[in-house]
Design a protein around this motif. Sequence first.
Motif, PDB file in Angstrom:
ATOM      1  N   PHE A  62     -22.269 -77.028 -13.727  1.00  0.00           N
ATOM      2  CA  PHE A  62     -22.967 -76.226 -12.730  1.00  0.00           C
ATOM      3  C   PHE A  62     -22.831 -74.722 -12.963  1.00  0.00           C
ATOM      4  N   THR A  63     -22.215 -74.323 -14.087  1.00  0.00           N
ATOM      5  CA  THR A  63     -22.021 -72.896 -14.333  1.00  0.00           C
ATOM      6  C   THR A  63     -22.714 -72.392 -15.591  1.00  0.00           C
ATOM      7  N   LYS A  64     -22.942 -73.268 -16.551  1.00  0.00           N
ATOM      8  CA  LYS A  64     -23.537 -72.818 -17.809  1.00  0.00           C
ATOM      9  C   LYS A  64     -24.338 -73.951 -18.442  1.00  0.00           C
ATOM     10  N   PRO A  65     -25.351 -73.614 -19.245  1.00  0.00           N
ATOM     11  CA  PRO A  65     -26.130 -74.670 -19.908  1.00  0.00           C
ATOM     12  C   PRO A  65     -25.281 -75.432 -20.913  1.00  0.00           C
ATOM     13  N   LEU A  66     -25.316 -76.740 -20.832  1.00  0.00           N
ATOM     14  CA  LEU A  66     -24.640 -77.608 -21.788  1.00  0.00           C
ATOM     15  C   LEU A  66     -25.698 -78.344 -22.603  1.00  0.00           C
ATOM     16  N   GLY A  67     -25.348 -78.737 -23.793  1.00  0.00           N
ATOM     17  CA  GLY A  67     -26.321 -79.414 -24.639  1.00  0.00           C
ATOM     18  C   GLY A  67     -25.809 -80.723 -25.193  1.00  0.00           C
ATOM     19  N   GLY A  68     -26.760 -81.572 -25.575  1.00  0.00           N
ATOM     20  CA  GLY A  68     -26.422 -82.786 -26.285  1.00  0.00           C
ATOM     21  C   GLY A  68     -25.572 -83.755 -25.500  1.00  0.00           C
ATOM     22  N   ALA A  69     -24.558 -84.305 -26.169  1.00  0.00           N
ATOM     23  CA  ALA A  69     -23.743 -85.375 -25.605  1.00  0.00           C
ATOM     24  C   ALA A  69     -22.963 -84.925 -24.376  1.00  0.00           C
ATOM     25  N   LYS A  70     -22.503 -83.660 -24.367  1.00  0.00           N
ATOM     26  CA  LYS A  70     -21.705 -83.199 -23.231  1.00  0.00           C
ATOM     27  C   LYS A  70     -22.554 -83.104 -21.975  1.00  0.00           C
ATOM     28  N   PHE A  71     -23.805 -82.645 -22.112  1.00  0.00           N
ATOM     29  CA  PHE A  71     -24.697 -82.595 -20.961  1.00  0.00           C
ATOM     30  C   PHE A  71     -24.931 -83.999 -20.406  1.00  0.00           C
ATOM     31  N   ARG A  72     -25.253 -84.952 -21.273  1.00  0.00           N
ATOM     32  CA  ARG A  72     -25.529 -86.317 -20.813  1.00  0.00           C
ATOM     33  C   ARG A  72     -24.286 -86.959 -20.210  1.00  0.00           C
ATOM     34  N   ARG A  73     -23.144 -86.669 -20.801  1.00  0.00           N
ATOM     35  CA  ARG A  73     -21.918 -87.272 -20.275  1.00  0.00           C
ATOM     36  C   ARG A  73     -21.619 -86.790 -18.861  1.00  0.00           C
ATOM     37  N   PHE A  74     -21.607 -85.455 -18.660  1.00  0.00           N
ATOM     38  CA  PHE A  74     -21.312 -84.921 -17.333  1.00  0.00           C
ATOM     39  C   PHE A  74     -22.389 -85.311 -16.328  1.00  0.00           C
ATOM     40  N   ARG A  75     -23.646 -85.315 -16.748  1.00  0.00           N
ATOM     41  CA  ARG A  75     -24.716 -85.723 -15.831  1.00  0.00           C
ATOM     42  C   ARG A  75     -24.528 -87.173 -15.394  1.00  0.00           C
TER      43      ARG A  75
END
Length: 273
Positions: free
Chosen positions: A183-196
Amino acid sequence: PDLRLVVSFLTKRVNEPDEDDYKKLARAIKYIRRTKFLRLTIEAEYLDQNHWFIDGAFAVHDDMRSHTGGYMTFGRGMIDGSSSGQKINTTSSTEAEVVGVHDNMPAILWTRYFMEAQGYPLKPSVIHQDNMSAMLLETNGRGSSSKRTRHMNVRYFFVADVLKRKEAILRYCPTDEMIGDFFTKPLGGAKFRRFRNIIMNITHDEHGPVDVDELMAIHYDKMKERFDESKPMQYIDSGSQECVGNQSEQDKWAGEKGKKQPTYADIVSPSQS
């Protein structure tokens, strides 16, 4: 929940949008169309303690103000959270983290009082952070402040009073496992999908089945630690205010001194990363 960050940032660009902002908006719309089948699923593993993952991104806005992200859960799925710009300027990441916790404190306390009114008294709410210096300030208040942080308004040490009343307790969370980053910075790839997938408790996303238990293995271990009210709060002597702490301090907060905290790469198979 997965759109809070992009909405927060794009709504700050309404007056003077540029081509980059248009591209970001177009990308967000494509994401919405591709993932419109995703649903937020909430499960409560217990009703006597909640967990907050709070993080701050330092000086990310055009006016050099920081951004706060918060995530609250009773087990699986996001019950409450935030992604918003801070209302004051800070001079370090440590101050930004302290302000972030203070900004979320009304929601933390309101949740406690609401649950108690419904007949579910809570143990101290667990606040997870990844900045040791901020945790020192929040725990000791002015006892840990120096000339570099003394200019911070006294109201931001209200957090120390909440901790002393045992309405909340701090726990260290490694940066790689800090869900508040979402919720503070754009994440990409696997880390974005994991946290989402963790935040929305998704068992099947656009890439196929999701093993939520495996994704949250480390967080489950943290949530299983129950706060013993018979033990006094542990206060740590003040040290460096700018570094995020060495490994021994991190292990002390995590309650596993001498044991290295595993990362996501240590527990997930290469095919899922």
